[in-house]
Structure formats: C-alpha cells, structure tokens
Scaffold this active site. Structure first.
Site, short mmCIF file in Angstrom:
data_model
loop_
_atom_site.label_atom_id
_atom_site.label_comp_id
_atom_site.label_asym_id
_atom_site.label_seq_id
_atom_site.Cartn_x
_atom_site.Cartn_y
_atom_site.Cartn_z
N ASP A 149 0.83 -1.21 0.00
CA ASP A 149 0.00 0.00 0.00
C ASP A 149 0.85 1.25 0.00
OD1 ASP A 149 0.97 -0.23 2.65
OD2 ASP A 149 -0.80 0.76 3.46
N GLU A 183 3.44 1.58 2.51
CA GLU A 183 4.56 0.64 2.31
C GLU A 183 4.59 -0.46 3.36
OE1 GLU A 183 7.77 3.96 2.31
OE2 GLU A 183 7.75 3.17 0.29
C1 NOJ Z 1 8.95 3.52 6.21
C2 NOJ Z 1 7.69 3.76 5.46
O1 NOJ Z 1 7.88 4.72 4.51
C3 NOJ Z 1 6.58 4.06 6.40
O2 NOJ Z 1 5.41 4.32 5.70
C4 NOJ Z 1 6.39 2.87 7.25
O3 NOJ Z 1 5.40 3.10 8.21
C5 NOJ Z 1 7.68 2.49 7.93
N1 NOJ Z 1 8.77 2.38 7.00
C6 NOJ Z 1 7.48 1.18 8.68
O4 NOJ Z 1 7.24 0.15 7.80
C1 NOJ Z 2 6.41 7.24 4.22
C2 NOJ Z 2 5.04 7.21 3.66
O1 NOJ Z 2 4.29 6.24 4.33
C3 NOJ Z 2 5.06 6.90 2.18
O2 NOJ Z 2 3.77 7.03 1.67
C4 NOJ Z 2 5.99 7.83 1.46
O3 NOJ Z 2 6.08 7.44 0.12
C5 NOJ Z 2 7.35 7.85 2.08
N1 NOJ Z 2 7.26 8.09 3.49
C6 NOJ Z 2 8.23 8.94 1.46
O4 NOJ Z 2 7.66 10.20 1.66
#
Ligand code: NOJ
Ligand code: NOJ
Length: 465
Positions: free
Chosen positions: A207, A210
């Site tokens: 999603d 991520e």
């Molecule tokens: C980094 C991701 O970008 C973020 O969305 C996520 O919550 C954390 N890793 C943990 O998986």
């Molecule tokens: C974490 C977010 O969850 C994700 O959607 C995003 O792509 C990355 N950070 C980078 O901004």
C-alpha cells in the site's frame, strides 16, 4: 420609572453595540489574518517544494521525498511521492509569476519525463511497481515493501496533465515522442505506465504506507483514474482501441472497489485480500481512503468527494482520529488527522519501530481539500440528499434536509478552514511543513520539508479558490 428604564436600555444597548461592534471587528480581523496566513503559507509551500525538484547532487528530474538523509533517510526518489508532487509542480508552473521558478519547473518537468523512462527501463527487483530509486537514478535494491503499484498510476495521472499543458503550448511533438506514442511495444513513458496498470491492477501489492500487501482502495482509485485520464488522452491522439481497453479495465476496477464497502462499519475498508506485510490493522480505518477521493477523482464522481460511501468514510475516520490523539482533546481548531489507529511509525526518529504514530500535515490538509472540493461539487449539482449511509456526515456539518445547498457549501468551507487552521496551529513561524506533528505535544516531527506535505498544501489551496 420610565426614565430609569430608558436609561437602562440606552446604557445597555450602547454596551451591546460596543460588544457586537467589537465582535464583528474581531471576526473581520481574524478572517483577514487567516486569509493572509493562507496566502503566506501557500507561498512558503512553493518555496520549500521547488528546491526538492532536481536538487544539487541528484539526476535531473529527481524528486527527493525530503532532504533528510537520516532519521529518516528520505533522500530518495519515490515514484508515488513524485507522481503527487509533479501535479502540484504543474499547478505552480502554470500559475507562478516568478520567472526563476517557472524556468526551473519547465526544465524539471522535461527531465522528470526522461528520468521516469529510465526508471521504467531499469532492472529492478519488482519491475515497474518498484517503489523508490536512488537519487542518481539507479534502482534501490535493499529490503523494502515491493511492488507498490500506485506509483505508475500516480505518475500516469501527472503525465496526462503534463500532456495537456504541452498540447496547449503547441508541443504536440513532445507529447508523441516522450509521453504517448500509441505503439505496442511503446517507447514512451505515459503509454508504458498505462499498459502496466491495465494489465496488473488485479495483483496484490504494497500500500501507499509501504506496509501491507493486498488490494487497496487508495492504489485502485489511483489506477482507475490513470486509466480514465489515459483513455481521454488516447482518444485525443486517435488511439481509440487503447482508449476503449483502458475504459474497460477502469470499469472492472470500479466493480471491485465496491467490495471494500463494509456497511456495518460505515467505511470503505482500506485493504482486502491481504497476502503479506504487517497484519495488525484491524479497525478498517485509514485516512488514505479519504485522500483517494482526491488523488483518484474522476469527472463521473465515482467514489469521489460527494459519494455517499466516501462521505461516510470521511466521518468515521474523522471520529476515530478525535479519540486517538491527545492533541485532539483540547480546543485547537479542526481535527488533527493521522494515517490509521494502529500506526507505529513516528517519522523515523529514534524509537521507531514500535513507536506511536502521529497526525500528518498532508492528511490534515487533505481533509480540508476534500471539503473544499465537495462544496464546489454540491454547488454544481445544485442539490444533496441525506440518506442512511451519509447521514452522520451531514449531521457533523450541522446540515439537515431543510438546509439549502449554499448553507451546505458554506458549512463545508468553514469546516475546511478549520483543518487548515489546525495546520497553522502546529506549523511554525518559518512555514516549514514536515511529515508529522507529535500526538501529545503537537510539535513538528519526522522528515523536515516533506515535499509531499508542501504539494498537499498547494493542491488544497487550489481547491479553496
Ligand atoms: C517507512 C515507510 O515509509 C513508512 O510508511 C512505514 O510506516 C515504515 N517504513 C514502517 O514500515
Ligand atoms: C512514508 C510514507 O508512508 C510513504 O507514503 C511515502 O512514500 C514515504 N514516506 C516517502 O515520503
């Protein structure tokens, strides 16, 4: 006796007039300074967004998610963030009076198309759905949640907008050689994204956060819109066979989006058919569904900002956010909105994972944008009707079946402003918008100058106008 009464009335109406006059004055001053803040913050958003496009030390066309290189390391080109940010960059390109910005943006947009083609042709671990690249354009091959198939869809949506800008500017040759050649196999960026989406939308993927692998409302809304926007362009470029095929696939996605509706919960469930990634999201509450009505908006309004199921989801997610975050217990304006109740991501600062998720700037502005857009759409329709699915939403607005459309629109715009006022409350005097603000203290947290936070502010203000 009469004299005393007269005296009383005179004295008190005088006092009342003063109080009323003062209140009117105060409201006028307040509204003015709020509007001034909105324009000021809108300018800051552009000022902090633009340097993150092709910054020094990156391949031309790169969108860094943020300049932060540790805790968290956002010094990467994410396909999703780039697709969203480029749409705001196009708005800025078309509207800016600043000739330096305009020049930088014109070149950046061309470079973005070429870099995207290079990304598409790279040998990555998951193919076209690869979520992020190093800033030199090379694939990132470390462990990550992949693929993330909303990326190519969001990029396609941005590229259709760019095609429109280029066509209007008489650059049809750029459109046909760089974006959409109408050939199979294709040599152009946009056509490649559309073909990918048209053939892969059924597959599960990670999603936008991520974390969870499955079928997601957000990703599918983006895919559906990409195909419909792409079909519109394909028709304009005499590729009507492809247009029909893209429309057919969009229709199939639409049918499956219905499967996410949980009537008992009153929400569209963010993910179904989970087959990987984290599995502690049980509430079925996720603000990504609400912003999917923005990023996946199509002219037919399906699952859009006036759709009953979307309105219901908006309200249920809102109410959940009210109870999750300490900062929502005081009297600050609006409601601070985070990703989802079980969130443990604190922005990548020490203490992650296993930490506490926080409200996000881009989601709180997304709530404002939703209401501005919804107000405009209801005005265009000229009517609304309250039913068992959407009734809680209208109740929250203080609107009943006796209210007029203009009362509805006014209520939506003032609620929309309350979410922006919330951004103002937690933002700073420097206008810098990071990713999050702390759920207890309200202080800014997570990646500084998050490019997407600034993009979200720009699109929200565009909708407010
Ligand atoms: C980094 C991701 O970008 C973020 O969305 C996520 O919550 C954390 N890793 C943990 O998986
Ligand atoms: C974490 C977010 O969850 C994700 O959607 C995003 O792509 C990355 N950070 C980078 O901004």
């Amino acid at each position: 006796m009469g004299g005393i009464l007269n005296h009383f009335v005179r004295r008190h109406s005088f006092a009342l007039a003063i109080v009323l006059g003062f209140q009117l004055f105060a409201t006028a001053v307040k509204a003015d300074s709020f509007n001034e803040w909105v324009s000021w913050q809108r300018q800051k958003a552009a000022d902090y967004l633009i340097p993150n496009l092709s910054p020094d030390g990156t391949a031309p066309g790169t969108v860094v998610a943020a300049t932060s290189k540790s805790d968290p390391d956002y010094w990467f080109h994410w396909i999703r963030d780039a697709g969203i940010v480029v749409q705001a960059a196009i708005l800025e390109f078309e509207g800016t009076q600043n000739s330096d910005h305009k020049k930088h943006l014109a070149k950046f947009l061309l470079d973005f198309v070429d870099l995207s083609r290079r990304n598409q042709l790279s040998n990555t671990l998951s193919g076209m759905g690869e979520p992020k690249f190093h800033v030199n354009g090379d694939p990132f091959n470390g462990p990550w949640g992949r693929p993330q198939n909303d990326g190519p869809a969001l990029r396609a949506i941005a590229l259709v907008q760019l095609a429109d800008v280029w066509i209007k500017a008489g650059k049809m040759d750029w459109v046909k050689t760089r974006l959409y050649d109408g050939k199979i196999p294709t040599h152009t960026t946009l056509k490649a994204d559309l073909e990918f989406v048209a053939y892969h939308w059924q597959e599960t993927c990670f999603d936008l956060w991520e974390e969870v692998k499955g079928k997601h409302v957000y990703s599918r809304m983006a895919m559906r819109r990409a195909l419909l926007d792409g079909a519109w362009l394909a028709d304009r470029l005499d590729d009507s066979g492809a247009a029909a095929f893209y429309r057919k696939q969009a229709g199939n996605i639409e049918r499956e989006l219905e499967w996410h509706w949980a009537a008992d919960k009153g929400t569209l469930i963010p993910t179904i058919d989970r087959d990987g990634g984290l599995d502690y999201k049980h509430a079925g509450i996720d603000a990504s569904v609400v912003i999917s009505a923005l990023h996946g908006a199509t002219p037919d309004g399906k699952f859009g900002v006036t759709d009953d199921k979307m309105l219901s989801t908006f309200e249920r997610v809102l109410e959940a956010n009210r109870t999750i975050y300490g900062v929502n217990k005081g009297n600050a304006p609006g409601v601070a909105i985070g990703r989802y109740p079980e969130d443990q991501y604190n922005g990548g600062e020490p203490g992650f994972p296993g930490g506490e998720g926080n409200p996000w700037f881009l989601l709180t502005t997304g709530y404002a944008e939703f209401l501005y857009r919804s107000a405009a759409e209801f005005e265009k329709k000229g009517s609304f009707s309250i039913n068992s699915i959407n009734e809680r939403f209208f109740k929250w607005l203080g609107i009943d079946s006796g209210s007029s459309v203009s009362q509805l629109a006014a209520a939506m715009r003032s609620r929309g402003d309350s979410f922006l006022a919330r951004v103002k409350f937690h933002g700073g005097d420097d206008g810098r918008l990071p990713e999050q603000f702390n759920r207890h203290s309200g202080f800014r947290q997570g990646a500084k100058d998050l490019t997407w936070s600034n993009a979200a502010f720009i699109t929200a203000i565009d909708a407010r106008r």
